[in-house]
Scaffold this motif. Structure first.
Motif, PDB file in Angstrom:
ATOM      1  N   ILE A   1      48.179  11.046  49.624  1.00 27.83           N
ATOM      2  CA  ILE A   1      48.418  12.364  50.216  1.00 27.83           C
ATOM      3  C   ILE A   1      49.870  12.464  50.658  1.00 27.83           C
ATOM      4  N   VAL A   2      50.509  13.560  50.296  1.00 32.70           N
ATOM      5  CA  VAL A   2      51.870  13.843  50.744  1.00 32.70           C
ATOM      6  C   VAL A   2      51.862  15.221  51.386  1.00 32.70           C
ATOM      7  N   GLU A   3      52.140  15.258  52.705  1.00 33.72           N
ATOM      8  CA  GLU A   3      52.013  16.493  53.476  1.00 33.72           C
ATOM      9  C   GLU A   3      50.614  17.086  53.263  1.00 33.72           C
TER      10      GLU A   3
ATOM     11  N   VAL B   1      53.358   8.261  43.693  1.00 38.55           N
ATOM     12  CA  VAL B   1      54.331   7.581  44.552  1.00 38.55           C
ATOM     13  C   VAL B   1      54.846   6.348  43.811  1.00 38.55           C
ATOM     14  N   TYR B   2      56.174   6.199  43.785  1.00 37.20           N
ATOM     15  CA  TYR B   2      56.789   5.071  43.090  1.00 37.20           C
ATOM     16  C   TYR B   2      57.637   4.274  44.081  1.00 37.20           C
ATOM     17  N   GLY B   3      57.237   3.023  44.289  1.00 42.09           N
ATOM     18  CA  GLY B   3      58.048   2.113  45.080  1.00 42.09           C
ATOM     19  C   GLY B   3      58.872   1.265  44.138  1.00 42.09           C
TER      20      GLY B   3
ATOM     21  N   ALA C   1      50.899   9.414  53.504  1.00 39.16           N
ATOM     22  CA  ALA C   1      49.821   8.530  53.978  1.00 39.16           C
ATOM     23  C   ALA C   1      49.965   8.240  55.469  1.00 39.16           C
ATOM     24  N   ASN C   2      50.159   9.320  56.244  1.00 41.26           N
ATOM     25  CA  ASN C   2      50.258   9.246  57.710  1.00 41.26           C
ATOM     26  C   ASN C   2      51.515   8.521  58.210  1.00 41.26           C
TER      27      ASN C   2
ATOM     28  N   ALA D   1      56.727   1.103  50.048  1.00 42.57           N
ATOM     29  CA  ALA D   1      55.540   1.342  49.222  1.00 42.57           C
ATOM     30  C   ALA D   1      54.533   0.208  49.383  1.00 42.57           C
ATOM     31  N   SER D   2      55.040  -0.995  49.570  1.00 42.88           N
ATOM     32  CA  SER D   2      54.170  -2.160  49.755  1.00 42.88           C
ATOM     33  C   SER D   2      53.322  -2.024  51.008  1.00 42.88           C
ATOM     34  N   SER D   3      53.898  -1.460  52.070  1.00 42.37           N
ATOM     35  CA  SER D   3      53.140  -1.278  53.314  1.00 42.37           C
ATOM     36  C   SER D   3      52.103  -0.167  53.188  1.00 42.37           C
ATOM     37  N   ILE D   4      52.381   0.813  52.313  1.00 47.78           N
ATOM     38  CA  ILE D   4      51.427   1.913  52.105  1.00 47.78           C
ATOM     39  C   ILE D   4      50.247   1.468  51.261  1.00 47.78           C
ATOM     40  N   PHE D   5      50.530   0.761  50.154  1.00 45.88           N
ATOM     41  CA  PHE D   5      49.483   0.403  49.193  1.00 45.88           C
ATOM     42  C   PHE D   5      48.997  -1.052  49.325  1.00 45.88           C
TER      43      PHE D   5
END
Length: 359
Positions: free
Chosen positions: A94-96, A103-105, A146-147, A174-178
């Protein structure tokens, strides 16, 4: 051919119904085929844009689920054949208020793949937005992913819909998100490198990874096979629907023309000539319907590609190969749909036809 045209003009209602059925079926096949090919083309182009070898987790069905150690890059940089090794995390979240966004890290040496049109490449806790996403956001300075809040560092534009409608950030964020180290590692090699031998060499570094040439990876990617298979199945259903509809309408049309065919048979017109006339009628309708469907499909694809609601994720272009394939398909629908009622009419006794009994 002139007799076929006269017959079509004499049965305007049935002709219109057949044309509409053909247009619907052909347009469906056009859209399904071109959109599925467009999705495959966009993702494969993205993967091929940087890297001779792709490294993913072994025996994984989708790159979204792949998780490999980012520290592998340090070992790869020690190989004399390697010119660059970069990490990539691919995900969707989710983005906004947008329910699902790509999403690309990426590691910092991949930022150059994204063409800046505004701002700068992101630092930690910053993101680079694709133009489609940027244009849709009310707040152009910060974005909630993602909050987690991220500062917008810049905007990039890409011809690949998945990227243009996505967000790019540092691989650590991105690592912390996924909750993964890296989805894949892209390896660039020297020109004279034996890709196959280097892939085998990389696979020896860790039994949990799988290194393949980018071409081999794209050609054998399971999700592409699933998309193609699904597209073929749905197209086949559309083909059958068109076939059944045309056969039904033609049967009714030919039944109403039984006296015409009976008189022709009685005055010595051969069965073959009647068959050819009916098939010619269908071929004329197929060609007309094909070009109308091609026009409608191009308009539909244009609006799909430029729809602000889809952010460029859905795209499709009609290539010459697709157009030729669907043209042949349209001809087959017309011939197969007409041949059964045509054979039925041509074989019936002319006396029965003239008397008006059912075919």
């Amino acid at each position: 051919m002139s007799n076929a045209i006269k017959a079509l003009k004499a049965n305007k209602l049935k002709t219109s119904l057949i044309v509409l059925s053909l247009i619907f079926s052909i347009t469906s096949i056009f859209l399904i085929t071109s959109i599925s090919n467009g999705v495959i083309s966009m993702y494969s182009t993205m993967l091929k844009s940087d890297g001779d070898i792709i490294i993913t987790q072994r025996k994984i069905s989708d790159t979204f689920f792949s998780n490999i150690d980012i520290n592998l890059i340090e070992k790869l940089n020690n190989f004399k054949e390697v010119t660059k090794a970069s990490g990539l995390i691919v995900g969707a979240t989710i983005v906004e208020e947008l329910p699902i966004v790509a999403v690309y890290g990426v590691t910092t040496n991949r930022f150059e793949n994204y063409k800046l049109i505004k701002g700068k490449y992101p630092l930690k806790q910053e993101v680079l937005l694709g133009k489609s996403i940027f244009d849709s956001l009310k707040n152009k300075n910060e974005v909630l992913i993602a909050n987690k809040k991220f500062k917008v560092s810049g905007v990039f534009q890409s011809s690949i819909g998945f990227e243009n409608g996505g967000v790019v950030l540092n691989i650590e964020d991105a690592s912390s998100i996924f909750n993964k180290s890296a989805s894949m590692i892209m390896v660039n090699c020297k020109i004279d490198t034996n890709i196959s031998k280097l892939s085998d060499k990389i696979n020896q570094l860790d039994r949990n990874i799988e290194a393949k040439s980018t071409t081999s990876f794209v050609d054998n990617y399971n999700q592409f096979k699933i998309i193609k298979t699904s597209s073929n199945v749905i197209s086949f259903i559309s083909f059958c629907m068109g076939l059944l509809t045309i056969a039904s309408i033609l049967s009714i049309t030919i039944n109403q023309r039984k006296s015409e065919f009976g008189i022709k048979r009685a005055i010595g017109v051969p069965m073959k000539k009647i068959l050819i006339q009916i098939i010619n009628e269908s071929l004329i309708l197929a060609v007309i319907s094909f070009f109308i469907a091609l026009f409608i499909s191009n308009i539909a694809l244009y609006f799909i590609k430029n729809s602000s609601l889809l952010y460029g994720y859905v795209n499709g272009e009609i290539s010459l190969n697709i157009a030729f394939f669907i043209f042949i398909t349209s001809i087959l629908i017309a011939i197969l749909g007409s041949i059964i009622p045509a054979l039925n009419a041509s074989k019936t006794d002319p006396i029965i036809l003239i008397q008006g009994n059912k075919i």
